[in-house]
Write an enzyme that holds these catalytic residues in place. Structure first.
Site, PDB file in Angstrom:
ATOM      1  N   VAL A  84       3.214  26.459  24.566  1.00  0.00           N
ATOM      2  CA  VAL A  84       3.434  27.846  24.979  1.00  0.00           C
ATOM      3  C   VAL A  84       2.154  28.432  25.554  1.00  0.00           C
ATOM      4  O   VAL A  84       2.187  29.165  26.555  1.00  0.00           O
ATOM      5  CB  VAL A  84       3.947  28.677  23.789  1.00  0.00           C
ATOM      6  CG1 VAL A  84       3.905  30.171  24.110  1.00  0.00           C
ATOM      7  CG2 VAL A  84       5.371  28.271  23.421  1.00  0.00           C
ATOM      8  N   TYR A 133      16.074  12.800  32.276  1.00  0.00           N
ATOM      9  CA  TYR A 133      14.971  13.305  31.456  1.00  0.00           C
ATOM     10  C   TYR A 133      15.347  13.247  29.974  1.00  0.00           C
ATOM     11  O   TYR A 133      16.326  13.873  29.536  1.00  0.00           O
ATOM     12  CB  TYR A 133      14.620  14.742  31.832  1.00  0.00           C
ATOM     13  CG  TYR A 133      13.993  14.908  33.204  1.00  0.00           C
ATOM     14  CD1 TYR A 133      13.617  13.821  33.966  1.00  0.00           C
ATOM     15  CD2 TYR A 133      13.777  16.178  33.720  1.00  0.00           C
ATOM     16  CE1 TYR A 133      13.040  13.983  35.220  1.00  0.00           C
ATOM     17  CE2 TYR A 133      13.200  16.347  34.978  1.00  0.00           C
ATOM     18  CZ  TYR A 133      12.838  15.253  35.716  1.00  0.00           C
ATOM     19  OH  TYR A 133      12.275  15.418  36.957  1.00  0.00           O
TER      20      TYR A 133
END
Length: 323
Positions: free
Chosen positions: A289, A59
């Site tokens: 978020v 990743y």
């Protein structure tokens, strides 16, 4: 929030796992999730009680593990369950491999980037047809016996390959896979029916990736509307991507969400968490978020048996059975 036992392991985890595959990932020359955003997402996850973090050596070319390691330095490592993966190579040699040499090289790099001396969960990212299964399993078994890895896991693969690996482990008294990571959600089931049958029979935990079917179950898609902003292709291409069963599931998810005052994403995630045949801990890979906060709300959600059945039945009799 109730934490849960991860299958037959001794690990206790939150009902959701934070996926970090976007950390450091470049698309069209732009970072999907930069270091600052990654740190904010990790902070938000921990604030919401999420203690399970999923990453991989590949990743972001290793940036995901590195950034998690930097963040963990300011926290108590023992508070978290950290999972990573191996298959792609980051340290030279062939591009992909689960040979003894490759696994040994990659676990070393993973631990260095995460700045930890052990992993709670270590997945094989794929099965490697070029390496004898016995070699792979013995190498992974050694990692557990040495204390480098706590539990073994398998990500994508055919049900028969998973069965073969479990049989080989049992036959030779080796550590076996205890956790799996298939693609699975309310709108994608039939293709993984055999795989999930193995998981249920062998008491393996299931940590599905794409639990929202690539955003489809967030409700942003419309049969007759324009494709979501940023999507490639026109309305017809996007509508052709999903079949009638999937549209029915989305309609059921939307109906339940409207009735209980939740978002479709929260309902779809809760449906995954409430599987009875196996422990199911979906992996969410939020971009922001605010998105993670919305997803985390699913952990406090409660669906009735009728509401769960409404979503399950929407997939149709050809779903291959209730999953």
């Amino acid at each position: 929030m109730e934490y849960r036992r991860l299958g037959a392991t001794g690990l206790t985890v939150s009902p959701l796992c934070l996926g970090t595959w976007r950390f450091g990932k470049e698309s069209n020359g732009m970072l999907e999730t930069d270091r600052e955003t990654a740190r904010n997402l990790l902070d938000e996850a921990w604030d919401k009680g999420i203690n399970f973090i999923d990453t991989a050596n590949s990743y972001g070319g290793g940036k995901s593990e590195q950034w998690i390691g930097e963040w963990l330095a300011d926290h108590d490592r023992e508070d978290f369950v950290i999972a990573s993966k191996v298959w792609w190579r980051t340290r030279g040699g062939p591009e992909t491999s689960l040979s003894r040499k490759s696994i040994r090289l990659e676990i070393q790099g993973t631990l260095e980037r995460l700045d930890t001396n052990y992993l709670d969960v270590y997945y094989i990212h794929r099965f490697d047809d070029g390496t004898p299964i016995r070699e792979m399993l013995r190498t992974l078994d050694d990692l557990v016996r040495e204390g480098t890895v706590r539990y073994l896991a398998a990500s994508a693969g055919a049900g028969w390959k998973l069965t073969k690996a479990l049989w080989q482990s049992d036959r030779e008294n080796l550590e076996r896979f205890e956790i799996t990571q298939p693609r699975f959600n309310a709108a994608y089931r039939e293709a993984v029916e055999d795989y999930l049958d193995v998981c249920a029979d062998q008491e393996l935990a299931v940590c599905p990736y794409s639990p929202l079917e690539g955003g489809f179950l967030t409700g942003k898609y419309d049969r007759n509307g324009d494709p979501p902003a940023g999507s490639r292709g026109d309305r017809y291409e996007w509508n052709d991507r999903f079949d009638e069963r999937q549209w029915r599931v989305l309609e059921a998810v939307r109906a339940v969400a409207a009735k209980i005052g939740a978002t479709p994403a929260q309902v779809a995630l809760r449906w995954c968490m409430d599987r009875e045949r196996f422990t199911c801990v979906p992996i969410v890979g939020a971009r922001s978020v605010d998105q993670l906060e919305e997803n985390a709300g699913s952990m406090e959600l409660s669906l009735t048996d009728d509401q769960l059945r409404q979503i399950t039945d929407a997939y149709g009799a050809d779903a291959g059975g209730e999953q």
